[in-house]
Scaffold this motif. Structure first.
Motif, PDB file in Angstrom:
ATOM      1  N   GLY B  82     -19.335  16.580  49.545  1.00 17.93           N
ATOM      2  CA  GLY B  82     -19.125  15.267  50.130  1.00 17.93           C
ATOM      3  C   GLY B  82     -17.798  14.679  49.693  1.00 17.93           C
ATOM      4  N   ILE B  83     -17.508  14.808  48.420  1.00 17.63           N
ATOM      5  CA  ILE B  83     -16.265  14.270  47.878  1.00 17.63           C
ATOM      6  C   ILE B  83     -15.071  14.924  48.565  1.00 17.63           C
ATOM      7  CG2 ILE B  83     -14.792  14.217  45.831  1.00 17.63           C
ATOM      8  CD1 ILE B  83     -17.438  14.106  44.180  1.00 17.63           C
ATOM      9  N   GLU B  84     -15.128  16.235  48.637  1.00 22.42           N
ATOM     10  CA  GLU B  84     -14.014  16.993  49.194  1.00 22.42           C
ATOM     11  C   GLU B  84     -13.755  16.604  50.643  1.00 22.42           C
ATOM     12  OE1 GLU B  84     -12.636  20.244  50.130  1.00 22.42           O
ATOM     13  OE2 GLU B  84     -11.483  20.465  48.273  1.00 22.42           O
ATOM     14  N   ALA B  85     -14.822  16.448  51.383  1.00 21.11           N
ATOM     15  CA  ALA B  85     -14.672  16.143  52.802  1.00 21.11           C
ATOM     16  C   ALA B  85     -13.908  14.835  52.985  1.00 21.11           C
ATOM     17  CB  ALA B  85     -16.046  16.059  53.469  1.00 21.11           C
ATOM     18  N   ILE B  86     -14.327  13.814  52.253  1.00 20.91           N
ATOM     19  CA  ILE B  86     -13.664  12.515  52.356  1.00 20.91           C
ATOM     20  C   ILE B  86     -12.223  12.599  51.863  1.00 20.91           C
ATOM     21  CG2 ILE B  86     -13.677  10.134  51.553  1.00 20.91           C
ATOM     22  CD1 ILE B  86     -15.922  10.731  53.456  1.00 20.91           C
ATOM     23  N   ALA B  87     -12.061  13.214  50.714  1.00 16.72           N
ATOM     24  CA  ALA B  87     -10.728  13.290  50.111  1.00 16.72           C
ATOM     25  C   ALA B  87      -9.768  13.998  51.064  1.00 16.72           C
ATOM     26  CB  ALA B  87     -10.796  14.022  48.776  1.00 16.72           C
ATOM     27  N   TYR B  92      -6.118  13.500  50.194  1.00 16.93           N
ATOM     28  CA  TYR B  92      -6.116  13.707  48.749  1.00 16.93           C
ATOM     29  C   TYR B  92      -6.612  15.110  48.402  1.00 16.93           C
ATOM     30  CZ  TYR B  92      -5.212   8.802  47.943  1.00 16.93           C
ATOM     31  OH  TYR B  92      -4.625   7.569  47.915  1.00 16.93           O
ATOM     32  N   HIS B  93      -6.129  15.599  47.288  1.00 21.35           N
ATOM     33  CA  HIS B  93      -6.650  16.856  46.777  1.00 21.35           C
ATOM     34  C   HIS B  93      -7.623  16.574  45.655  1.00 21.35           C
ATOM     35  CE1 HIS B  93      -4.325  19.878  48.920  1.00 21.35           C
ATOM     36  NE2 HIS B  93      -3.513  18.865  49.123  1.00 21.35           N
ATOM     37  N   VAL B  94      -8.524  17.493  45.469  1.00 20.93           N
ATOM     38  CA  VAL B  94      -9.565  17.301  44.473  1.00 20.93           C
ATOM     39  C   VAL B  94      -9.385  18.322  43.356  1.00 20.93           C
ATOM     40  CG1 VAL B  94     -12.036  17.419  44.062  1.00 20.93           C
ATOM     41  CG2 VAL B  94     -11.177  16.437  46.183  1.00 20.93           C
ATOM     42  N   ILE B  95      -9.358  17.845  42.148  1.00 18.19           N
ATOM     43  CA  ILE B  95      -9.275  18.736  41.002  1.00 18.19           C
ATOM     44  C   ILE B  95     -10.562  18.596  40.215  1.00 18.19           C
ATOM     45  CG2 ILE B  95      -7.991  19.324  38.933  1.00 18.19           C
ATOM     46  CD1 ILE B  95      -5.546  18.189  40.163  1.00 18.19           C
ATOM     47  N   PRO B 295     -29.789  12.142  48.421  1.00  9.30           N
ATOM     48  CA  PRO B 295     -28.743  12.529  49.358  1.00  9.30           C
ATOM     49  C   PRO B 295     -27.433  12.817  48.618  1.00  9.30           C
ATOM     50  CG  PRO B 295     -29.207  10.197  49.497  1.00  9.30           C
ATOM     51  CD  PRO B 295     -30.089  10.735  48.444  1.00  9.30           C
ATOM     52  N   ALA B 296     -27.331  14.034  48.089  1.00  5.12           N
ATOM     53  CA  ALA B 296     -26.200  14.382  47.227  1.00  5.12           C
ATOM     54  C   ALA B 296     -24.874  14.271  47.959  1.00  5.12           C
ATOM     55  CB  ALA B 296     -26.393  15.789  46.682  1.00  5.12           C
ATOM     56  N   THR B 297     -24.833  14.823  49.154  1.00  4.70           N
ATOM     57  CA  THR B 297     -23.582  14.798  49.901  1.00  4.70           C
ATOM     58  C   THR B 297     -23.134  13.368  50.147  1.00  4.70           C
ATOM     59  OG1 THR B 297     -24.356  16.783  51.008  1.00  4.70           O
ATOM     60  CG2 THR B 297     -22.423  15.702  51.938  1.00  4.70           C
ATOM     61  N   GLU B 298     -24.100  12.550  50.534  1.00  2.00           N
ATOM     62  CA  GLU B 298     -23.760  11.163  50.833  1.00  2.00           C
ATOM     63  C   GLU B 298     -23.283  10.428  49.583  1.00  2.00           C
ATOM     64  OE1 GLU B 298     -26.928   9.065  52.671  1.00  2.00           O
ATOM     65  OE2 GLU B 298     -25.794   7.180  52.756  1.00  2.00           O
ATOM     66  N   ALA B 304     -16.418   8.921  46.779  1.00  2.00           N
ATOM     67  CA  ALA B 304     -15.018   9.247  47.072  1.00  2.00           C
ATOM     68  C   ALA B 304     -14.376   8.131  47.885  1.00  2.00           C
ATOM     69  CB  ALA B 304     -14.931  10.574  47.812  1.00  2.00           C
ATOM     70  N   GLU B 305     -15.111   7.597  48.836  1.00  2.00           N
ATOM     71  CA  GLU B 305     -14.560   6.507  49.640  1.00  2.00           C
ATOM     72  C   GLU B 305     -14.214   5.299  48.783  1.00  2.00           C
ATOM     73  OE1 GLU B 305     -17.506   5.807  52.548  1.00  2.00           O
ATOM     74  OE2 GLU B 305     -16.683   7.302  53.937  1.00  2.00           O
ATOM     75  N   ARG B 306     -15.143   4.935  47.937  1.00  2.02           N
ATOM     76  CA  ARG B 306     -14.901   3.788  47.077  1.00  2.02           C
ATOM     77  C   ARG B 306     -13.680   4.023  46.194  1.00  2.02           C
ATOM     78  NH1 ARG B 306     -18.468  -0.591  47.647  1.00  2.02           N
ATOM     79  NH2 ARG B 306     -19.831   0.138  49.319  1.00  2.02           N
TER      80      ARG B 306
END
Lengths: 344, 344
Positions: B82-87, B92-95, B295-298, B304-306
């Motif tokens: 979920g984080i990756e999708a939004i980022a 943004y890149h995710v580390i 809902p883990a993905t959510e 990530a959005e916040r």
DNA sequence: ATAATTTGCGCAATCGATGTCGGGAACGTT
DNA sequence: AACGTTCCCGACATCGATTGCGCAAATTAT
């Protein structure tokens, strides 16, 4: 606890930053007494060199990049565990990127990790990747690269893979020995190395037992949640339908199990089912699922070890080889013979 | 395809690097014609700004750090998705860093991500973490921080969590309504926020139905693979043993299922079992496992959005709040009543 | 005593990009 | 004609650390 720089130490001690830098790196041309002072001061301020600055200078970043298709996948998440364990022990940090099975994103990830100056790259190719020019560039830049699981024959690099051929052979042989004759094989994209190896193992087993290889029993694809069902329907409508399913991934094994159960096909009475997976719950499924276990953690560990070996011995090239990690056949109820079922 | 710098463009065009830099960033004080030339040249050379240099300069790195206990965990790997999708969508890149449930490694990870100049941090606390000074420092440095799932009450930051109280309440209520009276609760470390919330939901449901809260039915811990069994034995030896198990994690649910089956305790006849999990195979287990779905993905998406909202609106502080994502009770066979079982 | 080394350390350049400052050219204003 | 503005753009410092070069003082050699 703010972050101190080499300048702070220099100012504190009234010496130049060069001297501090050299003292910290233990250069021979610094007075032992000065060294001691610097070390002590660094200790006191809890000094940590800024990795960004180091990277900019082009020296080691002590970070390795990992690029793989999907983290939310049993195999890959376990592999990461293995990678992380080794990397941590040897003093490296792991930066993980997901390609989401997209070639484009894989290329972007490679660029990202290059510009973030990782010391080496660990990769498992996305299912869309057929052109490996982006990886050739990595090699041209002399950045160590190790491929694992999904590898490319076009690249002359160290590769770490499961014994896919052996595992598929064992699974197929087991099905044949338990009386199955029409074995369907559900697998992923045909151009992936692992697909080809598993298919080859499957064919070899059929051949050994004089069974005909029937192309119509093979199904390739990225099966979404609701795509396995229709495929099962199609196969079962054949005049001589399959009496066993051999699937090539976690997702397919579970999807297939679900589809078969929804269709009231009994396992193993109607059809036998064996997966190629790392599911730790395989034993708890209904029925307990026979499977070929790929040692995901070990693959990750070995890959990380090889990579770091390469990073740390950059001068003399290490031999390039393909490491094959043995797979293991675990027989559970989903592939019992009819007589075994009855005798329960 | 080597990597070009701003200097190459400057040399190519016979202008200064400053001009190139400004042209690329669209500064108003650059002649449109010059801009065009620079853009064109950058395009031609496939110029990509060096993120390391940018980070060193202190500007945005367009990378967010994610620190969590374990990747090889259903909940977290889905959250990462979920984080990756939004980022990715927002550029943004995710580390990703793993704390491996270790406080020490969590601190090291925070330091790493700070010195790698991430624009913001997304965290789920390790089970060892009780002191949050390292996170307070992050806030003091004015780096946006959002906690998810395992959060700390001591930190005044945005948090994104599942409705743990509601989920636990629903699960417990369901068990009670299906006739269970002695409900054991297997959970993780007691000081974690999620543990406390779930326990509170459990207690509230007991209270609502006038059932006694019995501390001896609660078990806390980081249960290893072979530790659930003995605990089940202990509970079942009570003069009035539990008639239901409510577990607080994926691992516990599976471990408990396995332990119960090994001990020939029938589910749901002898004991009922419900988990608090994201296992996508819950339905395929034997028996199909009732569960409270988080809902883990959510959760990952919202977190990530916040975070990115905060990063991009750094000047005006955004309201700090705790977002609660609803959980869902899914009833399957593992919590059927005896009469339902018979009627099959 | 003078020359030659060695020792210990600082200056300045470097990595890639940004930003501050200031300067020259072209224009407009009295 | 002299001065003030704009408009564009370049020189230079900066971020944190490393490193080649050079230099003074201390030591040794002649």
């Amino acid at each position: 606890m703010e972050t101190f720089t080499i300048k702070d130490i220099a100012r504190e001690l009234g010496i130049s930053t060069s001297t501090v830098s050299r003292a910290l790196r233990g250069s021979y041309e610094i007075n032992p007494e000065t060294k001691r002072l610097v070390m002590e001061c660094a200790e006191r301020l809890n000094y940590r060199p800024n990795p960004i600055a180091l990277s900019l200078k082009g020296s080691a970043s002590r970070a390795i990049g990992v690029i793989l298709p999907q983290i939310a996948n049993y195999f890959f998440s376990q592999a990461i565990n293995g990678i992380e364990a080794i990397a941590y022990n040897r003093g490296y940090h792991v930066i993980i990127f997901q390609s989401q099975e997209s070639y484009e994103r894989e290329v972007a990830n490679v660029q990202q990790s290059m510009s973030r100056k990782v010391d080496g790259l660990l990769m498992s190719l996305s299912s869309e990747t057929s052109d490996v020019a982006h990886l050739q560039e990595v090699l041209d830049k002399n950045v160590p690269l190790v491929l694992f699981d999904r590898v490319s024959a076009e690249l002359n690099v160290t590769k770490v893979v499961a014994d896919n051929f052996g595992g598929a052979f064992a699974a197929t042989e087991h099905l044949i020995q338990s009386g199955r004759k029409r074995i369907a094989h559900l697998t992923i994209q045909p151009w992936l190395s692992i697909t080809q190896e598993r298919l080859a193992g499957y064919r070899a087993a059929l051949e050994k037992y004089g069974l005909e290889f029937d192309e119509s029993l093979i199904r390739y694809g990225t099966f979404g949640p609701d795509e396995v069902g229709p495929m099962v329907d199609e196969l079962m409508r054949y005049s001589s339908p399959p009496d066993a399913f051999f699937t090539a991934s976690d997702r397919l094994a579970v999807g297939c199990l679900q589809a078969l159960r929804q269709r009231n096909l009994h396992i193993p009475e109607d059809v036998s089912l064996i997966g190629f997976t790392n599911l730790n719950v395989a034993e708890l499924l209904a029925p307990p699922l026979s499977t070929v276990v790929q040692p995901a953690t070990e693959i990750g560990q070995v890959a990380a070890e090889r990579l770091i070996d390469q990073i740390e011995r950059k001068h003399r090239a290490l031999p390039i080889e393909t490491v094959k990690i043995p797979t293991e056949l675990i027989v559970r109820s989903s592939t019992m013979t009819s007589s075994e079922v009855v005798s329960l």
